[in-house]
Design a protein around this motif. Structure first.
Motif, PDB file in Angstrom:
ATOM      1  N   PHE A 249       0.703  -1.008  -0.103  1.00  0.00           N
ATOM      2  CA  PHE A 249       0.061   0.002  -0.098  1.00  0.00           C
ATOM      3  C   PHE A 249       0.961   1.225   0.046  1.00  0.00           C
ATOM      4  CE2 PHE A 249      -2.294   3.109   2.298  1.00  0.00           C
ATOM      5  CZ  PHE A 249      -3.551   3.561   1.733  1.00  0.00           C
ATOM      6  N   GLU A 250       1.907   1.402   0.954  1.00  0.00           N
ATOM      7  CA  GLU A 250       2.729   2.378   1.081  1.00  0.00           C
ATOM      8  C   GLU A 250       3.639   2.715  -0.220  1.00  0.00           C
ATOM      9  OE1 GLU A 250       2.318   0.461   3.295  1.00  0.00           O
ATOM     10  OE2 GLU A 250       1.109   1.517   5.030  1.00  0.00           O
ATOM     11  N   GLN A 251       4.095   1.745  -0.688  1.00  0.00           N
ATOM     12  CA  GLN A 251       4.805   1.756  -1.830  1.00  0.00           C
ATOM     13  C   GLN A 251       3.945   2.223  -3.257  1.00  0.00           C
ATOM     14  OE1 GLN A 251       6.850  -2.041  -2.552  1.00  0.00           O
ATOM     15  NE2 GLN A 251       8.353  -1.485  -0.676  1.00  0.00           N
ATOM     16  N   GLU A 252       2.580   1.737  -3.136  1.00  0.00           N
ATOM     17  CA  GLU A 252       1.989   2.255  -4.222  1.00  0.00           C
ATOM     18  C   GLU A 252       1.443   3.699  -4.158  1.00  0.00           C
ATOM     19  OE1 GLU A 252       0.683   0.489  -7.132  1.00  0.00           O
ATOM     20  OE2 GLU A 252       2.299  -0.536  -6.359  1.00  0.00           O
ATOM     21  N   LEU A 253       1.161   4.165  -3.066  1.00  0.00           N
ATOM     22  CA  LEU A 253       1.036   5.499  -2.817  1.00  0.00           C
ATOM     23  C   LEU A 253       2.221   6.429  -3.491  1.00  0.00           C
ATOM     24  CD1 LEU A 253      -0.222   5.938   1.084  1.00  0.00           C
ATOM     25  CD2 LEU A 253      -1.613   6.143  -1.062  1.00  0.00           C
ATOM     26  N   THR A 258       4.576   9.654  -7.987  1.00  0.00           N
ATOM     27  CA  THR A 258       5.322   9.971  -8.878  1.00  0.00           C
ATOM     28  C   THR A 258       4.756  10.067 -10.258  1.00  0.00           C
ATOM     29  OG1 THR A 258       7.074   8.648  -7.445  1.00  0.00           O
ATOM     30  CG2 THR A 258       7.579   8.899 -10.108  1.00  0.00           C
ATOM     31  N   PHE A 259       3.650   9.408 -10.593  1.00  0.00           N
ATOM     32  CA  PHE A 259       3.227   9.447 -11.840  1.00  0.00           C
ATOM     33  C   PHE A 259       2.406  10.810 -11.962  1.00  0.00           C
ATOM     34  CE2 PHE A 259      -0.440   8.049 -14.533  1.00  0.00           C
ATOM     35  CZ  PHE A 259       0.194   7.833 -15.964  1.00  0.00           C
ATOM     36  N   VAL A 260       1.803  11.344 -11.035  1.00  0.00           N
ATOM     37  CA  VAL A 260       0.916  12.546 -11.239  1.00  0.00           C
ATOM     38  C   VAL A 260       1.450  13.728 -10.773  1.00  0.00           C
ATOM     39  CG1 VAL A 260      -1.168  11.107 -11.032  1.00  0.00           C
ATOM     40  CG2 VAL A 260      -0.346  12.328  -9.124  1.00  0.00           C
ATOM     41  N   LYS A 261       2.541  13.661 -10.138  1.00  0.00           N
ATOM     42  CA  LYS A 261       3.112  14.827  -9.358  1.00  0.00           C
ATOM     43  C   LYS A 261       3.725  16.042 -10.120  1.00  0.00           C
ATOM     44  CE  LYS A 261       7.643  13.252  -7.978  1.00  0.00           C
ATOM     45  NZ  LYS A 261       8.497  12.923  -6.910  1.00  0.00           N
ATOM     46  N   ASN A 262       4.217  15.807 -11.180  1.00  0.00           N
ATOM     47  CA  ASN A 262       4.838  16.838 -12.005  1.00  0.00           C
ATOM     48  C   ASN A 262       4.055  17.874 -12.827  1.00  0.00           C
ATOM     49  OD1 ASN A 262       7.518  15.744 -11.691  1.00  0.00           O
ATOM     50  ND2 ASN A 262       7.250  14.269 -13.407  1.00  0.00           N
ATOM     51  N   ASP A 263       2.748  17.648 -12.655  1.00  0.00           N
ATOM     52  CA  ASP A 263       1.850  18.697 -12.932  1.00  0.00           C
ATOM     53  C   ASP A 263       0.446  18.850 -11.955  1.00  0.00           C
ATOM     54  OD1 ASP A 263       2.356  19.272 -15.670  1.00  0.00           O
ATOM     55  OD2 ASP A 263       2.430  17.255 -15.998  1.00  0.00           O
ATOM     56  N   SER A 264      -0.035  19.869 -11.921  1.00  0.00           N
ATOM     57  CA  SER A 264      -1.283  20.072 -10.949  1.00  0.00           C
ATOM     58  C   SER A 264      -2.279  18.921 -11.130  1.00  0.00           C
ATOM     59  CB  SER A 264      -1.902  21.217 -11.415  1.00  0.00           C
ATOM     60  OG  SER A 264      -1.296  22.425 -11.052  1.00  0.00           O
ATOM     61  N   PHE A 265      -2.571  18.259  -9.978  1.00  0.00           N
ATOM     62  CA  PHE A 265      -3.380  17.264 -10.004  1.00  0.00           C
ATOM     63  C   PHE A 265      -4.579  17.328  -8.967  1.00  0.00           C
ATOM     64  CE2 PHE A 265       0.011  16.208  -6.897  1.00  0.00           C
ATOM     65  CZ  PHE A 265      -0.600  15.561  -5.665  1.00  0.00           C
ATOM     66  N   HIS A 298      -1.201  11.777   1.932  1.00  0.00           N
ATOM     67  CA  HIS A 298      -0.164  11.485   1.267  1.00  0.00           C
ATOM     68  C   HIS A 298      -0.113  12.576   0.041  1.00  0.00           C
ATOM     69  CE1 HIS A 298       3.301   9.003  -0.114  1.00  0.00           C
ATOM     70  NE2 HIS A 298       2.771   9.213  -1.637  1.00  0.00           N
ATOM     71  N   PHE A 299      -1.156  12.666  -0.660  1.00  0.00           N
ATOM     72  CA  PHE A 299      -1.155  13.247  -1.804  1.00  0.00           C
ATOM     73  C   PHE A 299      -1.287  14.972  -1.544  1.00  0.00           C
ATOM     74  CE2 PHE A 299      -2.072   9.208  -3.471  1.00  0.00           C
ATOM     75  CZ  PHE A 299      -1.481   9.021  -4.537  1.00  0.00           C
ATOM     76  N   GLY A 300      -2.139  14.963  -0.465  1.00  0.00           N
ATOM     77  CA  GLY A 300      -2.439  16.606  -0.008  1.00  0.00           C
ATOM     78  C   GLY A 300      -1.024  17.328   0.484  1.00  0.00           C
ATOM     79  N   GLN A 301       0.198  16.515   0.613  1.00  0.00           N
ATOM     80  CA  GLN A 301       1.222  17.273   1.015  1.00  0.00           C
ATOM     81  C   GLN A 301       1.993  17.918   0.085  1.00  0.00           C
ATOM     82  OE1 GLN A 301       3.554  15.419   4.211  1.00  0.00           O
ATOM     83  NE2 GLN A 301       2.230  14.028   4.588  1.00  0.00           N
ATOM     84  N   HIS A 302       1.743  17.383  -1.259  1.00  0.00           N
ATOM     85  CA  HIS A 302       2.413  17.912  -2.337  1.00  0.00           C
ATOM     86  C   HIS A 302       1.905  19.180  -2.872  1.00  0.00           C
ATOM     87  CE1 HIS A 302       4.454  17.876  -6.278  1.00  0.00           C
ATOM     88  NE2 HIS A 302       5.352  17.103  -5.872  1.00  0.00           N
TER      89      HIS A 302
END
Length: 347
Positions: A249-253, A258-265, A298-302
């Motif tokens: 689970f954590e690795q998949e997060l 990594t897949f979405v973070k280079n642009d606004s998401f 996890h995602f909100g911190q980016h």
């Protein structure tokens, strides 16, 4: 934004339970004054987050789902107003903008039968109308430099969220979706099962990650399409993570980020991915509430996390005597998102 019903300070006061020695969110959250220019107010407002409700289940009807998601906004806002304002999370960070007025559309949808082709077209047309309104409101919020938090409603509203944010940013955005379903079905007329495929086809969605897909409820055709698009659309399944345990689970997060973070998401949470949560497609097997909260954190911190959308919760479909629990769950996810963004700013 003529179909936006602003939430007043008077309404906020009515749903806030005041207690001596305590300060609630409802005493600190901001509201827009009557008659104000919304665009200017959003730009000047000190709150970082803007709360919007979309109390509809027309997209769910159009997708042959169980109705009830229209009630999630009322349940959630009452619970959010009574969260404690303290050093961990402050209500003053949040502006309650209000909700989309879809009462007339809901009345029209009540008498439409999904089984009839002409009625199905009419349902899709109603969804398209809501799409335009949601996209316009999201555009206005994001253009003002704020972060939208949207409470649905059906998952059809992902389309408006993505389109409005992309237009405000001036480029396509990405999305990560905690969901038992892909919502990437064919372009057969708008409904709650194809918000992402429409956004992708029209160029508003660049990359899309589906987190926790349920293998037994994903069609062969969808799986084949996802395989064809794997450069831009990826997924993992709940079964391979939680049942067979061939993925972590954590690795998949981290992989999804990594897949979405280079642009606004956008961060999309479909409550039908959680077991025993009243929703349009309720399940007995799925990620826990704690894992959903970890997902949001996890995602909100980016820095590129552009919005949070929580959908498909249906308090009216609950069998227990505590329908407010859906609202309380939504409140947890919202405060987790706000805290995550605050943690990012402190880094």
């Amino acid at each position: 934004m003529e179909n936006l019903t602003l939430f007043s300070s008077f309404e906020l006061g009515k749903i806030t339970s005041h207690r001596s020695g305590e300060v609630k969110f409802g005493e600190k959250m901001l509201t827009a004054p009557k008659g104000v220019n919304i665009t200017n107010f959003l730009t000047e407002c000190k709150a970082k987050f803007v709360l919007l409700g979309i109390p509809e289940d027309i997209g769910i009807r159009a997708n042959f789902g169980r109705v009830g998601a229209a009630s999630a906004w009322d349940s959630a806002i009452k619970c959010i107003a009574n969260i404690q304002h303290n050093r961990f999370c402050k209500g003053s960070q949040l502006l309650i903008l209000g909700c989309l007025n879809v009462s007339e559309d809901l009345k029209k949808a009540e008498n439409l039968d999904f089984q009839k082709i002409e009625d199905r077209k009419l349902l899709s047309q109603l969804v398209e109308k809501i799409d335009k309104e949601v996209a316009h409101i999201l555009f206005t919020i994001v253009k003002a430099g704020k972060i939208p938090i949207i409470i649905g409603g059906g998952h059809n509203n992902a389309y408006g969220n993505i389109k409005g944010t992309a237009l405000a940013k001036g480029r396509p955005i990405n999305a990560v979706n905690l969901d038992a379903h892909s919502d990437f079905r064919i372009l057969e007329g708008r409904h709650s099962g194809n918000g992402f495929s429409y956004a992708f086809d029209e160029g508003f969605l660049k990359k899309y990650f589906i987190f926790g897909l349920h293998e037994s409820y994903t069609s062969k055709n969808v799986l084949l399409r996802l395989k064809d698009l794997e450069d831009r659309v990826r997924f993992n399944t709940y079964d391979e993570i939680a049942i067979r345990k061939v993925k972590n689970f954590e690795q998949e997060l981290n992989q999804a980020l990594t897949f979405v973070k280079n642009d606004s998401f956008g961060i999309e949470i479909d409550l039908d991915s959680l077991p025993n949560i009243a929703s349009s497609a309720m399940t007995l097997s799925g990620y826990s509430v704690e894992q959903a909260r970890q997902f949001v954190n996890h995602f909100g911190q980016h820095a590129n996390a552009a919005y949070l959308h929580i959908c498909e919760g249906a308090p009216g479909l609950s069998d227990d005597k505590n329908p407010q629990l859906i609202g309380k769950l939504i409140g947890y996810l919202i405060t987790d998102f706000i805290k995550a963004k605050a943690n990012y700013a402190a880094l």
